[in-house]
Structure formats: C-alpha cells, structure tokens
Write a protein that holds these residues in place. Structure first.
Motif, PDB file in Angstrom:
ATOM      1  N   MET A   1       0.833  -1.184   0.000  1.00  0.00           N
ATOM      2  CA  MET A   1       0.000   0.000   0.000  1.00  0.00           C
ATOM      3  C   MET A   1       0.872   1.240   0.000  1.00  0.00           C
ATOM      4  SD  MET A   1      -3.012   0.374  -0.508  1.00  0.00           S
ATOM      5  CE  MET A   1      -4.642   0.222   0.000  1.00  0.00           C
ATOM      6  N   TYR A   2       0.282   2.401  -0.092  1.00  0.00           N
ATOM      7  CA  TYR A   2       1.001   3.658  -0.221  1.00  0.00           C
ATOM      8  C   TYR A   2       1.088   4.382   1.111  1.00  0.00           C
ATOM      9  CZ  TYR A   2      -0.092   2.749  -5.047  1.00  0.00           C
ATOM     10  OH  TYR A   2      -0.210   2.165  -6.269  1.00  0.00           O
ATOM     11  N   ASN A   3       2.158   5.113   1.282  1.00  0.00           N
ATOM     12  CA  ASN A   3       2.333   5.953   2.463  1.00  0.00           C
ATOM     13  C   ASN A   3       2.417   7.408   1.998  1.00  0.00           C
ATOM     14  OD1 ASN A   3       2.805   6.905   4.981  1.00  0.00           O
ATOM     15  ND2 ASN A   3       4.914   6.200   5.112  1.00  0.00           N
ATOM     16  N   LEU A   4       1.306   7.936   1.526  1.00  0.00           N
ATOM     17  CA  LEU A   4       1.248   9.295   0.987  1.00  0.00           C
ATOM     18  C   LEU A   4       0.309  10.148   1.824  1.00  0.00           C
ATOM     19  CD1 LEU A   4       0.846   8.380  -2.781  1.00  0.00           C
ATOM     20  CD2 LEU A   4       2.941   9.056  -1.628  1.00  0.00           C
ATOM     21  N   SER A   5       0.563  11.451   1.828  1.00  0.00           N
ATOM     22  CA  SER A   5      -0.313  12.333   2.589  1.00  0.00           C
ATOM     23  C   SER A   5      -1.573  12.695   1.808  1.00  0.00           C
ATOM     24  CB  SER A   5       0.441  13.603   2.986  1.00  0.00           C
ATOM     25  OG  SER A   5       0.863  14.280   1.821  1.00  0.00           O
ATOM     26  N   MET A   6      -1.581  12.414   0.508  1.00  0.00           N
ATOM     27  CA  MET A   6      -2.776  12.742  -0.274  1.00  0.00           C
ATOM     28  C   MET A   6      -3.832  11.654  -0.108  1.00  0.00           C
ATOM     29  SD  MET A   6      -1.713  12.029  -4.212  1.00  0.00           S
ATOM     30  CE  MET A   6       0.028  12.288  -4.093  1.00  0.00           C
ATOM     31  N   LYS A   7      -5.045  12.041  -0.335  1.00  0.00           N
ATOM     32  CA  LYS A   7      -6.184  11.133  -0.236  1.00  0.00           C
ATOM     33  C   LYS A   7      -6.228  10.247  -1.484  1.00  0.00           C
ATOM     34  CE  LYS A   7     -11.067  11.684   0.928  1.00  0.00           C
ATOM     35  NZ  LYS A   7     -12.103  12.709   1.081  1.00  0.00           N
ATOM     36  N   ILE A   8      -6.428   8.946  -1.291  1.00  0.00           N
ATOM     37  CA  ILE A   8      -6.502   8.002  -2.404  1.00  0.00           C
ATOM     38  C   ILE A   8      -7.947   7.536  -2.549  1.00  0.00           C
ATOM     39  CG2 ILE A   8      -5.699   5.804  -3.317  1.00  0.00           C
ATOM     40  CD1 ILE A   8      -3.148   6.210  -1.635  1.00  0.00           C
ATOM     41  N   ILE A   9      -8.477   7.669  -3.759  1.00  0.00           N
ATOM     42  CA  ILE A   9      -9.870   7.335  -4.062  1.00  0.00           C
ATOM     43  C   ILE A   9      -9.877   6.284  -5.174  1.00  0.00           C
ATOM     44  CG2 ILE A   9     -12.094   8.252  -4.873  1.00  0.00           C
ATOM     45  CD1 ILE A   9     -11.225   9.620  -2.337  1.00  0.00           C
ATOM     46  N   SER A  10     -10.711   5.267  -5.026  1.00  0.00           N
ATOM     47  CA  SER A  10     -10.827   4.273  -6.101  1.00  0.00           C
ATOM     48  C   SER A  10     -11.567   4.891  -7.288  1.00  0.00           C
ATOM     49  CB  SER A  10     -11.574   3.031  -5.616  1.00  0.00           C
ATOM     50  OG  SER A  10     -12.950   3.303  -5.477  1.00  0.00           O
ATOM     51  N   THR A  11     -11.289   4.395  -8.475  1.00  0.00           N
ATOM     52  CA  THR A  11     -11.966   4.925  -9.657  1.00  0.00           C
ATOM     53  C   THR A  11     -13.465   4.661  -9.595  1.00  0.00           C
ATOM     54  OG1 THR A  11     -11.411   2.908 -10.882  1.00  0.00           O
ATOM     55  CG2 THR A  11      -9.957   4.820 -11.177  1.00  0.00           C
ATOM     56  N   THR A  12     -13.873   3.587  -8.934  1.00  0.00           N
ATOM     57  CA  THR A  12     -15.305   3.294  -8.779  1.00  0.00           C
ATOM     58  C   THR A  12     -15.988   4.401  -7.987  1.00  0.00           C
ATOM     59  OG1 THR A  12     -14.838   0.923  -8.832  1.00  0.00           O
ATOM     60  CG2 THR A  12     -16.966   1.610  -7.921  1.00  0.00           C
ATOM     61  N   ILE A  13     -15.397   4.791  -6.879  1.00  0.00           N
ATOM     62  CA  ILE A  13     -15.960   5.864  -6.055  1.00  0.00           C
ATOM     63  C   ILE A  13     -15.858   7.196  -6.783  1.00  0.00           C
ATOM     64  CG2 ILE A  13     -15.633   7.192  -3.921  1.00  0.00           C
ATOM     65  CD1 ILE A  13     -14.842   4.532  -2.584  1.00  0.00           C
ATOM     66  N   ALA A  14     -14.733   7.426  -7.480  1.00  0.00           N
ATOM     67  CA  ALA A  14     -14.551   8.682  -8.209  1.00  0.00           C
ATOM     68  C   ALA A  14     -15.635   8.874  -9.264  1.00  0.00           C
ATOM     69  CB  ALA A  14     -13.168   8.718  -8.857  1.00  0.00           C
ATOM     70  N   ARG A  15     -16.014   7.821  -9.959  1.00  0.00           N
ATOM     71  CA  ARG A  15     -17.079   7.939 -10.966  1.00  0.00           C
ATOM     72  C   ARG A  15     -18.396   8.355 -10.327  1.00  0.00           C
ATOM     73  NH1 ARG A  15     -14.610   3.332 -13.176  1.00  0.00           N
ATOM     74  NH2 ARG A  15     -16.031   1.955 -12.082  1.00  0.00           N
ATOM     75  N   LYS A  16     -18.673   7.860  -9.143  1.00  0.00           N
ATOM     76  CA  LYS A  16     -19.932   8.168  -8.464  1.00  0.00           C
ATOM     77  C   LYS A  16     -19.941   9.573  -7.861  1.00  0.00           C
ATOM     78  CE  LYS A  16     -20.787   3.356  -7.287  1.00  0.00           C
ATOM     79  NZ  LYS A  16     -20.848   2.370  -6.206  1.00  0.00           N
ATOM     80  N   LYS A  17     -18.766  10.088  -7.496  1.00  0.00           N
ATOM     81  CA  LYS A  17     -18.684  11.360  -6.757  1.00  0.00           C
ATOM     82  C   LYS A  17     -17.811  12.394  -7.463  1.00  0.00           C
ATOM     83  CE  LYS A  17     -19.203   9.246  -2.234  1.00  0.00           C
ATOM     84  NZ  LYS A  17     -18.698   9.237  -0.865  1.00  0.00           N
ATOM     85  N   ILE A  18     -17.706  12.332  -8.782  1.00  0.00           N
ATOM     86  CA  ILE A  18     -16.764  13.196  -9.490  1.00  0.00           C
ATOM     87  C   ILE A  18     -17.014  14.687  -9.227  1.00  0.00           C
ATOM     88  CG2 ILE A  18     -18.030  13.245 -11.683  1.00  0.00           C
ATOM     89  CD1 ILE A  18     -14.197  13.117 -11.252  1.00  0.00           C
ATOM     90  N   GLY A  19     -18.255  15.119  -9.204  1.00  0.00           N
ATOM     91  CA  GLY A  19     -18.561  16.524  -8.934  1.00  0.00           C
ATOM     92  C   GLY A  19     -18.097  16.955  -7.554  1.00  0.00           C
ATOM     93  N   GLN A  20     -18.365  16.134  -6.563  1.00  0.00           N
ATOM     94  CA  GLN A  20     -17.950  16.423  -5.188  1.00  0.00           C
ATOM     95  C   GLN A  20     -16.421  16.459  -5.088  1.00  0.00           C
ATOM     96  OE1 GLN A  20     -19.526  13.617  -2.354  1.00  0.00           O
ATOM     97  NE2 GLN A  20     -18.011  14.145  -0.822  1.00  0.00           N
ATOM     98  N   LEU A  21     -15.742  15.535  -5.759  1.00  0.00           N
ATOM     99  CA  LEU A  21     -14.282  15.488  -5.714  1.00  0.00           C
ATOM    100  C   LEU A  21     -13.660  16.710  -6.396  1.00  0.00           C
ATOM    101  CD1 LEU A  21     -13.737  11.690  -6.443  1.00  0.00           C
ATOM    102  CD2 LEU A  21     -13.641  12.857  -4.227  1.00  0.00           C
ATOM    103  N   ILE A  22     -14.224  17.113  -7.516  1.00  0.00           N
ATOM    104  CA  ILE A  22     -13.724  18.306  -8.204  1.00  0.00           C
ATOM    105  C   ILE A  22     -13.869  19.528  -7.313  1.00  0.00           C
ATOM    106  CG2 ILE A  22     -14.200  19.910 -10.111  1.00  0.00           C
ATOM    107  CD1 ILE A  22     -14.774  17.390 -11.826  1.00  0.00           C
TER     108      ILE A  22
END
Length: 70
Positions: A1-22
């Motif tokens: 897994m990753y050790n990054l400070s940024m938030k990681i979102i699956s593409t499945t969730i991103a498709r459902k919430k793209i407006g909110q994420l933008i």
C-alpha cells in the motif's frame, strides 16, 4: 500500500462522486490520487488560478501546482 499524505480514491468511487471530488480539489486545494486495483493511476489536482500567457499550459501548471511544494 502507499504511504502518501494525499487522499486516495478508487476509480469506482470517483465515478460516483466526481462533482464532489472536483469541488474538494478546487476549493480546498487538495490533491487526490485515483486508484485502480490498489495502484495509483492518476492525480486530480487544482488547475492554476493565474496563467502566464508567455508560458505554455504545462509550464504554467507546474509553476503554480501546490502538489509539488515541499
């Protein structure tokens, strides 16, 4: 897994919430990593507010991107 400070979102969730994420990226300046099968595939980052017309789009982006601040 990753050790990054940024938030990681699956593409499945991103498709459902793209407006909110933008909106999250635009208003909070947060960088989001989009992942597929536990691998980061892309980044969603804020587009620069200011563009220098003497520079190309990519150079403007890199000059203004807060995701590269250390």
């Amino acid at each position: 897994m990753y050790n990054l400070s940024m938030k990681i979102i699956s593409t499945t969730i991103a498709r459902k919430k793209i407006g909110q994420l933008i909106n999250e990226v635009k208003h909070n300046g947060q960088t989001l990593a989009l992942s597929r099968r536990d691998r980061i595939e892309a980044l969603l980052i804020k587009y620069p507010d200011y563009l220098n017309r003497e520079l190309d789009e990519w150079t403007n982006f890199l000059a203004n991107a807060k995701s590269y601040d250390f």
